[in-house]
Design an enzyme around this catalytic site. Structure first.
Site, mmCIF file in Angstrom:
data_model
loop_
_atom_site.group_PDB
_atom_site.id
_atom_site.type_symbol
_atom_site.label_atom_id
_atom_site.label_comp_id
_atom_site.label_asym_id
_atom_site.label_seq_id
_atom_site.Cartn_x
_atom_site.Cartn_y
_atom_site.Cartn_z
ATOM 1 N N SER A 38 0.831 -1.207 0.000
ATOM 2 C CA SER A 38 0.000 0.000 0.000
ATOM 3 C C SER A 38 0.861 1.252 0.000
ATOM 4 C CB SER A 38 -0.869 0.056 1.255
ATOM 5 O OG SER A 38 -1.822 -0.952 1.222
ATOM 6 N N HIS A 70 -3.730 -1.350 -5.134
ATOM 7 C CA HIS A 70 -3.029 -2.603 -5.431
ATOM 8 C C HIS A 70 -3.380 -3.013 -6.854
ATOM 9 C CE1 HIS A 70 -1.289 -3.856 -1.550
ATOM 10 N NE2 HIS A 70 -2.234 -3.094 -1.047
ATOM 11 N N ARG A 90 -0.428 -7.089 -3.831
ATOM 12 C CA ARG A 90 -0.312 -8.428 -3.268
ATOM 13 C C ARG A 90 -1.698 -8.943 -2.920
ATOM 14 N NH1 ARG A 90 2.466 -5.664 1.063
ATOM 15 N NH2 ARG A 90 4.109 -7.228 1.208
ATOM 16 N N THR A 91 -1.775 -10.228 -2.647
ATOM 17 C CA THR A 91 -3.013 -10.819 -2.125
ATOM 18 C C THR A 91 -2.931 -10.810 -0.605
ATOM 19 O OG1 THR A 91 -3.292 -12.213 -4.067
ATOM 20 C CG2 THR A 91 -4.426 -12.902 -2.065
ATOM 21 N N HIS A 92 -3.957 -10.267 0.032
ATOM 22 C CA HIS A 92 -4.003 -10.216 1.497
ATOM 23 C C HIS A 92 -4.813 -11.389 2.043
ATOM 24 C CE1 HIS A 92 -3.044 -6.019 0.477
ATOM 25 N NE2 HIS A 92 -2.457 -5.970 1.649
ATOM 26 N N GLU A 191 -7.125 -1.353 13.730
ATOM 27 C CA GLU A 191 -7.158 -1.737 15.139
ATOM 28 C C GLU A 191 -8.038 -0.785 15.955
ATOM 29 O OE1 GLU A 191 -4.245 -1.283 13.385
ATOM 30 O OE2 GLU A 191 -4.309 -3.429 12.955
ATOM 31 N N SER A 210 -0.188 -7.440 6.311
ATOM 32 C CA SER A 210 0.528 -8.230 5.295
ATOM 33 C C SER A 210 1.888 -8.650 5.831
ATOM 34 C CB SER A 210 0.703 -7.393 4.024
ATOM 35 O OG SER A 210 1.605 -6.325 4.256
ATOM 36 N N ASN A 233 0.400 6.227 8.558
ATOM 37 C CA ASN A 233 -0.484 6.843 9.570
ATOM 38 C C ASN A 233 0.001 6.446 10.955
ATOM 39 O OD1 ASN A 233 -1.859 4.157 8.406
ATOM 40 N ND2 ASN A 233 -2.367 4.307 10.575
#
Ligand code: 8IG
Length: 270
Positions: A38, A70, A90-92, A191, A210, A233
């Site tokens: 990202s 992505h 990418r694949t998460h 989170e 990731s 962030n």
């Protein structure tokens, strides 16, 4: 297309993808793979000279990513004599295709001949001194996903999962590069402030969705791993503001030139 990984040996699947990659790029073997996470995709043009650019969905057992920022492409790039495979996106795990889909790009890189893997990501930072746009070397990780890409009794040593040699090399190029421990959450929700306090107690400095599962698969495949996070962030609860994926992409865009040059210098120094 990735669900078929459930019925396929992951190494066989990776070999099939690597063969098609070689056919489509015209490059028989690659030396280094980079996964751009990202916020990192604008850096791609600065890494080296483009030889080929293809959609990962055209390779066996890959799924096109659905995540904004992505793109799901892979480039063959030349940096001097070094052949570099750059996965843009990418694949998460949170996409729901399973751990083998997450590890497939890494295994394909190994099957394509790569010996070094650079995993990048955008993440939240727990250190208030790390302003958005700060790159941080990953020194170690905490796997909070509850899953693993390994099957059966595969006891892989993770003492030095993020190569001390490559970390030293990076710090020689950029002496001020800070280091931190990366904790992978399942996502896709960010989170809660309480979870960030938990990570702090555990010794984590960076939070993301990731890298950890890919790093484990990479060590199984014998790759030397370098991890670099871009703090996009401050972690939840640290600023009083909500988190927004658009801010992540903006922070990436602002830092892209520096990140691209860093990656180019790392590859050239390998
Ligand atoms: I970019 O604050 C990005 N990805 N888990 N938390 C988690 N993932 C992230 C964050 C974050 N920022």
């Amino acid at each position: 297309m990735t669900q078929d990984l459930l019925n396929t040996d992951p190494t066989t699947a990776a070999q099939a993808a690597a063969a098609e990659l070689a056919r489509r790029t015209g490059v028989a073997h690659h030396d280094v793979a980079i996964v751009l996470g990202s916020g990192w995709s604008p850096a791609v043009d600065l890494i080296g000279d483009q030889i080929a650019d293809i959609a990962v969905a055209d390779l066996p057992h890959f799924t096109a990513s659905t995540v904004l920022g992505h793109s799901g492409r892979v480039r063959s790039v030349r940096v001097g004599d070094t052949r570099v495979l750059v996965f843009i996106g990418r694949t998460h795990y949170y996409e729901g295709h399973g751990v083998d889909a997450v590890a497939h790009a890494v295994r394909t890189a190994a099957a394509a001949g790569c010996k070094v893997l650079v995993l990048t990501n955008g993440c939240g930072g727990l250190n208030p001194q790390w302003a958005p746009g700060t790159p941080v070397l990953i020194s170690d990780h905490i796997n909070l996903t509850g899953v693993t890409p390994l099957r059966g009794a595969t006891f892989i040593d993770l003492t030095d999962v993020y190569s001390p040699r490559l970390r030293t090399l990076c710090r020689e190029l950029e002496p001020d590069l800070p280091e931190g421990v990366y904790a992978q959450f399942l996502g896709p929700q960010y989170e809660t402030p309480a979870e960030i306090r938990m990570v702090r107690v555990m010794g984590g400095d960076l939070v993301g969705m990731s890298t950890v599962l890919e790093a484990i698969a990479a060590r199984e495949a014998g790759l030397e791993v370098l991890g670099i996070s871009l703090v996009t962030n401050l972690a939840a609860g640290m600023t009083g503001e909500p988190l927004d994926h658009r801010d992540v992409l903006a922070a990436g865009k602002a830092a892209a030139e520096r990140m691209g040059q860093l990656l180019a210098r790392v590859v050239a120094a390998l």
